[in-house]
Design a protein around this motif. Structure first.
Motif, PDB file in Angstrom:
ATOM      1  N   UNK A  43       0.928  -1.099  -0.017  1.00  0.00           N
ATOM      2  CA  UNK A  43      -0.115   0.138   0.057  1.00  0.00           C
ATOM      3  C   UNK A  43       0.925   1.304  -0.072  1.00  0.00           C
ATOM      4  N   UNK A  44       0.411   2.376  -0.668  1.00  0.00           N
ATOM      5  CA  UNK A  44       1.152   3.519  -0.822  1.00  0.00           C
ATOM      6  C   UNK A  44       1.599   4.077   0.486  1.00  0.00           C
ATOM      7  N   UNK A  45       0.860   3.900   1.357  1.00  0.00           N
ATOM      8  CA  UNK A  45       0.941   4.729   2.918  1.00  0.00           C
ATOM      9  C   UNK A  45      -0.746   4.642   3.515  1.00  0.00           C
ATOM     10  N   UNK A  46      -0.724   5.904   4.248  1.00  0.00           N
ATOM     11  CA  UNK A  46      -2.117   5.833   4.957  1.00  0.00           C
ATOM     12  C   UNK A  46      -2.433   7.374   5.331  1.00  0.00           C
ATOM     13  N   UNK A  47      -3.544   7.661   5.442  1.00  0.00           N
ATOM     14  CA  UNK A  47      -3.974   8.778   6.097  1.00  0.00           C
ATOM     15  C   UNK A  47      -4.393   8.615   7.514  1.00  0.00           C
ATOM     16  N   UNK A  48      -4.569   9.919   8.144  1.00  0.00           N
ATOM     17  CA  UNK A  48      -4.614   9.698   9.489  1.00  0.00           C
ATOM     18  C   UNK A  48      -5.793   8.630   9.961  1.00  0.00           C
ATOM     19  N   UNK A  49      -6.819   8.828   9.010  1.00  0.00           N
ATOM     20  CA  UNK A  49      -7.986   7.872   9.210  1.00  0.00           C
ATOM     21  C   UNK A  49      -7.496   6.429   9.009  1.00  0.00           C
ATOM     22  N   UNK A  50      -6.677   6.137   8.014  1.00  0.00           N
ATOM     23  CA  UNK A  50      -6.389   4.739   7.816  1.00  0.00           C
ATOM     24  C   UNK A  50      -5.468   4.398   8.841  1.00  0.00           C
ATOM     25  N   UNK A  51      -4.459   5.124   9.516  1.00  0.00           N
ATOM     26  CA  UNK A  51      -3.544   4.567  10.452  1.00  0.00           C
ATOM     27  C   UNK A  51      -4.396   4.396  11.631  1.00  0.00           C
ATOM     28  N   UNK A  52      -5.269   5.379  12.126  1.00  0.00           N
ATOM     29  CA  UNK A  52      -6.364   5.225  13.220  1.00  0.00           C
ATOM     30  C   UNK A  52      -7.100   4.051  13.183  1.00  0.00           C
ATOM     31  N   UNK A  53      -7.636   3.595  11.931  1.00  0.00           N
ATOM     32  CA  UNK A  53      -8.430   2.323  11.963  1.00  0.00           C
ATOM     33  C   UNK A  53      -7.634   1.195  11.948  1.00  0.00           C
ATOM     34  N   UNK A  54      -6.321   1.314  11.468  1.00  0.00           N
ATOM     35  CA  UNK A  54      -5.491   0.211  11.609  1.00  0.00           C
ATOM     36  C   UNK A  54      -5.171  -0.388  13.287  1.00  0.00           C
ATOM     37  N   UNK A  55      -4.994   0.967  13.763  1.00  0.00           N
ATOM     38  CA  UNK A  55      -4.323   0.848  15.257  1.00  0.00           C
ATOM     39  C   UNK A  55      -5.512   0.782  16.243  1.00  0.00           C
ATOM     40  N   UNK A  56      -6.971   0.870  15.659  1.00  0.00           N
ATOM     41  CA  UNK A  56      -8.089   1.254  16.609  1.00  0.00           C
ATOM     42  C   UNK A  56      -7.924   2.190  17.694  1.00  0.00           C
ATOM     43  N   UNK A  57      -7.091   3.401  17.315  1.00  0.00           N
ATOM     44  CA  UNK A  57      -6.873   4.497  18.097  1.00  0.00           C
ATOM     45  C   UNK A  57      -7.515   5.909  17.788  1.00  0.00           C
ATOM     46  N   UNK A  58      -7.638   6.728  18.639  1.00  0.00           N
ATOM     47  CA  UNK A  58      -8.593   7.865  18.560  1.00  0.00           C
ATOM     48  C   UNK A  58      -7.687   8.978  17.243  1.00  0.00           C
ATOM     49  N   UNK A  59      -8.349   9.431  16.123  1.00  0.00           N
ATOM     50  CA  UNK A  59      -7.750   9.852  15.371  1.00  0.00           C
ATOM     51  C   UNK A  59      -6.800  11.186  15.658  1.00  0.00           C
ATOM     52  N   UNK A  60      -7.423  11.689  16.627  1.00  0.00           N
ATOM     53  CA  UNK A  60      -6.257  13.221  17.125  1.00  0.00           C
ATOM     54  C   UNK A  60      -5.213  12.740  17.636  1.00  0.00           C
ATOM     55  N   UNK A  61      -5.344  11.628  18.495  1.00  0.00           N
ATOM     56  CA  UNK A  61      -4.015  11.084  18.965  1.00  0.00           C
ATOM     57  C   UNK A  61      -2.915  10.628  18.015  1.00  0.00           C
ATOM     58  N   UNK A  62      -3.434   9.627  17.041  1.00  0.00           N
ATOM     59  CA  UNK A  62      -3.025   9.162  16.045  1.00  0.00           C
ATOM     60  C   UNK A  62      -2.247  10.373  15.056  1.00  0.00           C
ATOM     61  N   UNK A  63      -3.016  11.437  15.052  1.00  0.00           N
ATOM     62  CA  UNK A  63      -2.488  12.546  13.963  1.00  0.00           C
ATOM     63  C   UNK A  63      -1.316  13.343  14.549  1.00  0.00           C
ATOM     64  N   UNK A  64      -1.409  13.404  15.945  1.00  0.00           N
ATOM     65  CA  UNK A  64      -0.232  14.064  16.755  1.00  0.00           C
ATOM     66  C   UNK A  64       0.774  13.173  16.580  1.00  0.00           C
ATOM     67  N   UNK A  65       0.892  11.689  16.856  1.00  0.00           N
ATOM     68  CA  UNK A  65       2.200  10.965  16.651  1.00  0.00           C
ATOM     69  C   UNK A  65       2.696  10.953  15.345  1.00  0.00           C
ATOM     70  N   UNK A  66       1.587  11.035  14.185  1.00  0.00           N
ATOM     71  CA  UNK A  66       2.273  10.996  12.739  1.00  0.00           C
ATOM     72  C   UNK A  66       2.818  12.509  12.522  1.00  0.00           C
ATOM     73  N   UNK A  67       2.456  13.357  13.033  1.00  0.00           N
ATOM     74  CA  UNK A  67       3.128  14.811  13.006  1.00  0.00           C
ATOM     75  C   UNK A  67       4.490  14.940  13.401  1.00  0.00           C
ATOM     76  N   UNK A  68       4.528  14.162  14.713  1.00  0.00           N
ATOM     77  CA  UNK A  68       5.764  13.987  15.392  1.00  0.00           C
ATOM     78  C   UNK A  68       6.807  13.209  14.559  1.00  0.00           C
ATOM     79  N   UNK A  69       6.312  12.193  13.998  1.00  0.00           N
ATOM     80  CA  UNK A  69       7.192  11.179  13.252  1.00  0.00           C
ATOM     81  C   UNK A  69       7.686  11.861  12.036  1.00  0.00           C
TER      82      UNK A  69
END
Length: 258
Positions: free
Chosen positions: A25-51
């Motif tokens: 897969x080419x990658x994933x949006x915040x929504x994609x990654x949050x769904x994969x992890x079963x986590x809150x989108x806002x929390x995942x968004x902060x983690x992705x921006x930090x990374x």
């Protein structure tokens, strides 16, 4: 490391993106990654921006995150450097422990090439194998270097190769080679018994890097009359030094193989 820390969450997010890349897969949006992890989108968004800020991820079109491949390129270059430096340490230790010639080989097409060697003074080996290619189907390193290859890949590699006899036990064809490779996998190390040349006996193990790819083979090579009776002792030393070298390259044994 606690998974509740910001660094821990960032690493989990990077691994989630990497899993999508590994699945073609080419990658994933915040929504994609949050769904994969079963986590809150806002929390995942902060983690992705930090990374992304730290250089582990890159954000492309449609706000999709993917691994920053320049980071992996740097890691690959470091692996090659460690293979040379730590490989020399492994060869020195293994040769000292076994009192046999020890070699580090890599795969190049349908041949193997020696990139490191340590031969004790007690050995009757003459000359150096550094940089010299040898047919992979009968070389000391061949089976170990093709350890993780599928049968189809092995057949492709040897599709245009004539299985010329180099020793009394040289494989007859690719199916014979595959049969020996399967036996080596069960055993945990390869045995090349007078396949490369008469009277020569060797043991080898694959060396994997941080991605789990086989990047080299560590070998103990000697006269059959001397090495074969000491096979179990030398194999134990070989496996130990092989695991040490893999650890320096960042390889971690999968949980289901422990």
């Amino acid at each position: 490391m606690s998974k509740t820390t910001s660094m821990g969450r960032g690493i989990i997010a990077v691994l989630a993106v990497g899993s999508r890349n590994a699945g073609d897969l080419p990658g994933g949006t915040v929504a994609d990654i949050a769904a994969d992890l079963g986590k809150d989108r806002s929390q995942v968004s902060r983690s992705l921006r930090t990374a992304e800020h730290e250089g582990f991820l890159a954000r492309g079109d449609h706000k999709s995150y993917a691994l920053d491949w320049s980071l992996l390129t740097d890691a690959q270059l470091l692996t090659e450097q460690r293979l040379q430096s730590d490989g020399a340490t492994a060869l020195e230790g293994l040769s000292r422990e076994t009192d046999e010639g020890c070699f580090l080989g890599v795969l190049s097409g349908d041949s193997t090439i020696t990139i490191g060697e340590r031969v004790p003074a007690s050995s009757n080996m003459v000359g150096s194998w550094l940089g010299r290619p040898y047919p992979a189907f009968c070389s000391d390193a061949g089976q170990a270097l093709l350890w993780e290859a599928s049968d189809a890949n092995v057949r492709t590699i040897f599709s245009d190769v004539a299985f010329v006899r180099h020793g009394p036990n040289t494989p007859l064809d690719v199916e014979d080679f595959l049969s020996r490779l399967r036996g080596a996998r069960v055993r945990g190390y390869s045995i090349v018994d007078e396949e490369a040349e008469p009277g020569l006996y060797s043991l080898a193990v694959p060396i994997r890097d941080f991605k789990g790819d086989v990047v080299a083979a560590l070998q103990v090579v000697g006269a059959k009359a001397h090495l074969e009776p000491r096979r179990e002792f030398c194999a134990t030393a070989l496996l130990s030094w092989g695991q040490w070298l893999e650890s320096t390259l960042g390889y971690s044994l999968p949980q289901n193989r422990l």
